[in-house]
Design an enzyme around this catalytic site. Sequence first.
Site, PDB file in Angstrom:
ATOM      1  N   ASP A  67       0.533  -1.171   0.004  1.00  0.00           N
ATOM      2  CA  ASP A  67      -0.014  -0.074   0.004  1.00  0.00           C
ATOM      3  C   ASP A  67       0.776   1.346  -0.033  1.00  0.00           C
ATOM      4  O   ASP A  67       0.624   2.276  -0.809  1.00  0.00           O
ATOM      5  CB  ASP A  67      -0.920   0.054   1.146  1.00  0.00           C
ATOM      6  CG  ASP A  67      -2.145  -0.987   1.254  1.00  0.00           C
ATOM      7  OD1 ASP A  67      -1.668  -2.236   0.271  1.00  0.00           O
ATOM      8  OD2 ASP A  67      -2.873  -1.368   2.209  1.00  0.00           O
ATOM      9  N   GLU A  70       1.098  -9.615  11.491  1.00  0.00           N
ATOM     10  CA  GLU A  70       0.893  -9.200  10.157  1.00  0.00           C
ATOM     11  C   GLU A  70       2.331  -8.989   9.262  1.00  0.00           C
ATOM     12  O   GLU A  70       2.540  -9.233   8.101  1.00  0.00           O
ATOM     13  CB  GLU A  70       0.044  -7.994  10.054  1.00  0.00           C
ATOM     14  CG  GLU A  70      -0.073  -7.210   8.749  1.00  0.00           C
ATOM     15  CD  GLU A  70      -1.036  -6.017   8.873  1.00  0.00           C
ATOM     16  OE1 GLU A  70      -1.208  -5.448   9.933  1.00  0.00           O
ATOM     17  OE2 GLU A  70      -1.566  -5.503   7.750  1.00  0.00           O
TER      18      GLU A  70
HETATM   19  C1  GLC Z   1      -2.886  -4.124   4.091  1.00  0.00           C
HETATM   20  C2  GLC Z   1      -1.798  -4.591   3.078  1.00  0.00           C
HETATM   21  C3  GLC Z   1      -2.462  -5.303   1.731  1.00  0.00           C
HETATM   22  C4  GLC Z   1      -3.475  -6.709   2.600  1.00  0.00           C
HETATM   23  C5  GLC Z   1      -4.457  -5.722   3.534  1.00  0.00           C
HETATM   24  C6  GLC Z   1      -5.038  -7.132   4.297  1.00  0.00           C
HETATM   25  O1  GLC Z   1      -3.652  -3.308   3.334  1.00  0.00           O
HETATM   26  O2  GLC Z   1      -1.143  -3.741   2.595  1.00  0.00           O
HETATM   27  O3  GLC Z   1      -1.775  -6.082   1.312  1.00  0.00           O
HETATM   28  O4  GLC Z   1      -4.172  -7.254   1.536  1.00  0.00           O
HETATM   29  O5  GLC Z   1      -3.579  -5.337   4.426  1.00  0.00           O
HETATM   30  O6  GLC Z   1      -4.280  -7.936   4.996  1.00  0.00           O
END
Ligand code: GLC
Length: 425
Positions: free
Chosen positions: A165, A395
Amino acid sequence: MMTLDETARAILTGNDRGGYTVPNGRVYPFQWNWDSAFVAIGFDSFDPDRAWAEIETLFRAQWDDGFLPHIVFWKDDEGYFPGPSVWGTAFDPMTSGITQPPVAATMLRRLWDNARARGDAPAFRPRLEALFPKLLAWHRWFRDVRDPDSRGVVIATHPWETGRDNSPEWDAPGEPIDVSNVGDYVRRDTSHLDAKMRPTKLEYDRYLALVQFGRAKGWDQAEIARTNPFQVADVGMSMILLRAHRDLLALAAELGRAEEAHELQQMITRAEGGIDWLWDEDKHCWSSRDRLTGRFSGFVTSASFLSFYAGLHDPLKDAAMLTHFERIGAKVQFLMPSLDPDDPGFQMIRYWRGPVWAVVNYMIGLGLAECGYDAQAQRVRRDTAELMRRNGLYEAYSPIDGTGSGGDDFSWTAAIWLAWARDAA
Ligand code: GLC
């Protein structure tokens, strides 16, 4: 005391909302596109039926033109911003209006190979038959809508599409985005998580300005692709799509679909011929590139190392990437940081500007192993396993000291433990 296997399975079943799995219960309460594809290979280690269902549910939200959204809002949740009313896509079920990295064909191929190895192929074949045309439609959508110069690369129209992101790769291409009319809004991510880990206000304003732009165009994808102020050939999505074409081609062959196989072969040939457009000769690395200015991002990121996963066998470029690999590997305790630690913008806990993501490691490690770079492949896999054993299933992790960031009950991290990291040598 639960074993890590038990914890990982408990995370997946705990985050299961019935046919789809949320990335994590608090911060991400919906179905995310590429998260679900990875989650499926985790489920497959103990519940294959549920694994296939994850991908089937995701494709129930596919639009008629083949587009597959990055979020499916099966049920609204007020704790999330930007929710369905901000996107305003007018689709049932409600979805976002952008897509995400196309890993689904590759993960589905793994499910299929596992089914065959178990002797279960007859039971799953009808499900494969039903999914195949949907995957092909998505791949065609990328070809027809997101590759305007026919280079075999993927143009992202929003940083969130890349899945990485707030990578610094999007900073310069994001500058022309007009944020003056974004208006007031309340972010939710920073109320769940430390703001130091999350994108800045300016980055967030740009994200929302792009959402508002797409909405004003009625989410007409062809029109957005033509006029969007942000158009970046993402090295990550481009490598992932090339790899996914190869896996979908293998599935086409399994199903005896000669015509579709031929079409997929053409997509592969186009990408193999055009992807050098993403080779930055100055930096000696694969890198994202702004379509509107032609400028390279200039960053070595974890996505730069996906060339192996894409199946590009170019000895000189491989050697250059392995030199980066050694340099970075000597600098951090745990590979692969999302940004080169020699970059001045490197921050060990800010999203996509330093931390390690297990799913990216999985793709890098798989690619290195397939290309015969065993020592490097093992290092990536061992580092991934070590991060999870020491810290739990977060995460993301700091490449410097392994600290976890984001939620500690992360679905795709649990899936990568079960499907890959647990068997590290
Ligand atoms: C964040 C990450 C993305 C992912 C999401 C849910 O936005 O950057 O890649 O899909 O989280 O885990």
